[in-house]
Design an enzyme around this catalytic site. Structure first.
Site, short mmCIF file in Angstrom:
data_model
loop_
_atom_site.label_atom_id
_atom_site.label_comp_id
_atom_site.label_asym_id
_atom_site.label_seq_id
_atom_site.Cartn_x
_atom_site.Cartn_y
_atom_site.Cartn_z
N ASP A 1 0.83 -1.20 0.00
CA ASP A 1 0.00 0.00 0.00
C ASP A 1 0.87 1.26 0.00
OD1 ASP A 1 -2.35 1.41 -0.02
OD2 ASP A 1 -2.75 1.20 2.13
N GLY A 2 0.32 2.33 -0.57
CA GLY A 2 0.99 3.63 -0.50
C GLY A 2 1.55 4.15 -1.82
N ASN A 3 1.24 3.48 -2.91
CA ASN A 3 1.73 3.95 -4.22
C ASN A 3 1.22 5.35 -4.54
OD1 ASN A 3 2.80 1.42 -4.51
ND2 ASN A 3 1.36 0.73 -6.07
N GLY A 4 -0.06 5.57 -4.28
CA GLY A 4 -0.68 6.86 -4.59
C GLY A 4 -0.04 7.98 -3.80
N ARG A 5 0.14 7.75 -2.50
CA ARG A 5 0.74 8.79 -1.65
C ARG A 5 2.19 9.04 -2.00
NH1 ARG A 5 -1.35 6.02 3.63
NH2 ARG A 5 -1.93 4.49 2.05
N ARG B 1 -0.72 9.62 -9.79
CA ARG B 1 -0.74 8.35 -9.04
C ARG B 1 -0.14 7.20 -9.85
NH1 ARG B 1 -4.00 7.72 -4.61
NH2 ARG B 1 -4.40 5.55 -5.19
N GLU C 1 -12.47 -4.46 -4.31
CA GLU C 1 -12.95 -3.09 -4.10
C GLU C 1 -12.19 -2.08 -4.96
OE1 GLU C 1 -12.32 -5.36 -1.66
OE2 GLU C 1 -14.43 -5.72 -1.19
N ASN C 2 -10.98 -2.42 -5.37
CA ASN C 2 -10.20 -1.49 -6.21
C ASN C 2 -10.83 -1.26 -7.58
OD1 ASN C 2 -6.96 -2.63 -4.94
ND2 ASN C 2 -8.19 -0.89 -4.27
N ARG D 1 -4.89 -1.86 8.94
CA ARG D 1 -6.13 -2.62 8.72
C ARG D 1 -5.85 -3.72 7.70
NH1 ARG D 1 -7.61 2.84 6.88
NH2 ARG D 1 -7.05 3.04 4.69
#
Ligand code: IPE
Ligand code: IPE
Ligand code: MG
Length: 238
Positions: free
Chosen positions: A18-22, A31, A65-66, A192
């Protein structure tokens, strides 16, 4: 008892990348650039896991969900996936990596699904490491699919309700031939599980790092594994 001299490596490491976008946002980049850099990290960390003796590596690449992300972002991710599926066979074979995919394949374009099947077949005999890629994967959806199969078997009179036990239920999941993860690692600071392997994580150790996935390195992975090797797993016993 902790053991600082001989390190216990998890047999199965599961990662929520997780965290590619940020990562991109922090640099004022689109992104998509974060996903591109993240795809490089995938290769680096897969290689590192092989070198460190991890037998099973499961990567969360795209969740059910993506699909709800903007179409351009979904397209970017599917494009990177296409590249990944095409480019890697030589190194994968040389390193004895068996590839598996878990998730809802019917949601994916047919060329991608076809390439996935081909990769699974071509690497089926490799036995150094299993790389399991969770793609269009949602754990609740997986559990529901298993429940439906079992209900259909019961309705057809093939099983009775008493036949349903942990082993039988596990055998109905995508992960039927893969041991449960020993360690789950999530990057980007989120703490989470986001619909990842809910059944399979029953006794997994959890590790969260603030590092964004594109910045994650082999050195940090080694530090995570050291932490893991000092944990005491009790499985409900004393
Ligand atoms: C993980 O990075 C990649 C996927 C979920 C496909 P994100 O795209 O979720 O990055 P953040 O969480 O927005 O930073
Ligand atoms: C989980 O990350 C899915 C993947 C890493 C593929 P998300 O970024 O989609 O999860 P949430 O939205 O933060 O829970
Ligand atoms: Mg995210």
């Amino acid at each position: 008892m902790t053991n600082v001299t001989t390190k216990t490596v998890p047999a199965h490491l599961a990662i929520i990348m997780d965290g590619n976008g940020r990562w991109a946002q922090k640099r004022g980049l689109p992104r998509a650039m974060g996903h591109k850099k993240g795809a490089e990290t995938v290769k680096e960390i897969t290689r590192a896991c092989g070198e460190l003796g991890i037998k099973y590596l499961t990567l969360y690449a795209f969740s059910t969900e993506n699909w709800q992300r903007p179409p351009e972002e979904v397209d970017t991710l599917m494009g990177l996936l296409r590249d990944y599926l095409k480019s890697d066979l030589k190194e994968i074979q040389e390193n004895g990596v068996r590839i598996r995919f878990i998730g809802e394949r019917y949601m994916l374009d047919s060329d991608i699904a076809g390439q996935m099947e081909k990769l699974e077949q071509e690497t089926a005999a490799n036995n150094k490491m299993t790389l399991c890629i969770a793609l269009s994967y949602g754990s609740r959806q997986e559990i529901i699919a298993a429940a439906r199969k079992i209900a259909a078997m019961a309705k057809a009179g093939q099983i009775s309700p008493e036949d349903i036990d942990i082993k039988m239920f596990s055998d109905m999941l995508y992960t039927r031939d893969i041991p449960d993860p020993d360690l789950v690692l999530r990057t980007s600071g989120e703490q989470r599980v986001s619909n990842y392997l809910l059944w399979q994580l029953a006794y997994a150790e959890l590790f969260f790092t603030p590092t964004l996935w594109p910045d994650f390195t082999k050195a940090e992975l080694e530090a995570v594994l050291t932490d893991y090797s000092n944990r005491e797993r009790r499985y409900g016993k004393v």
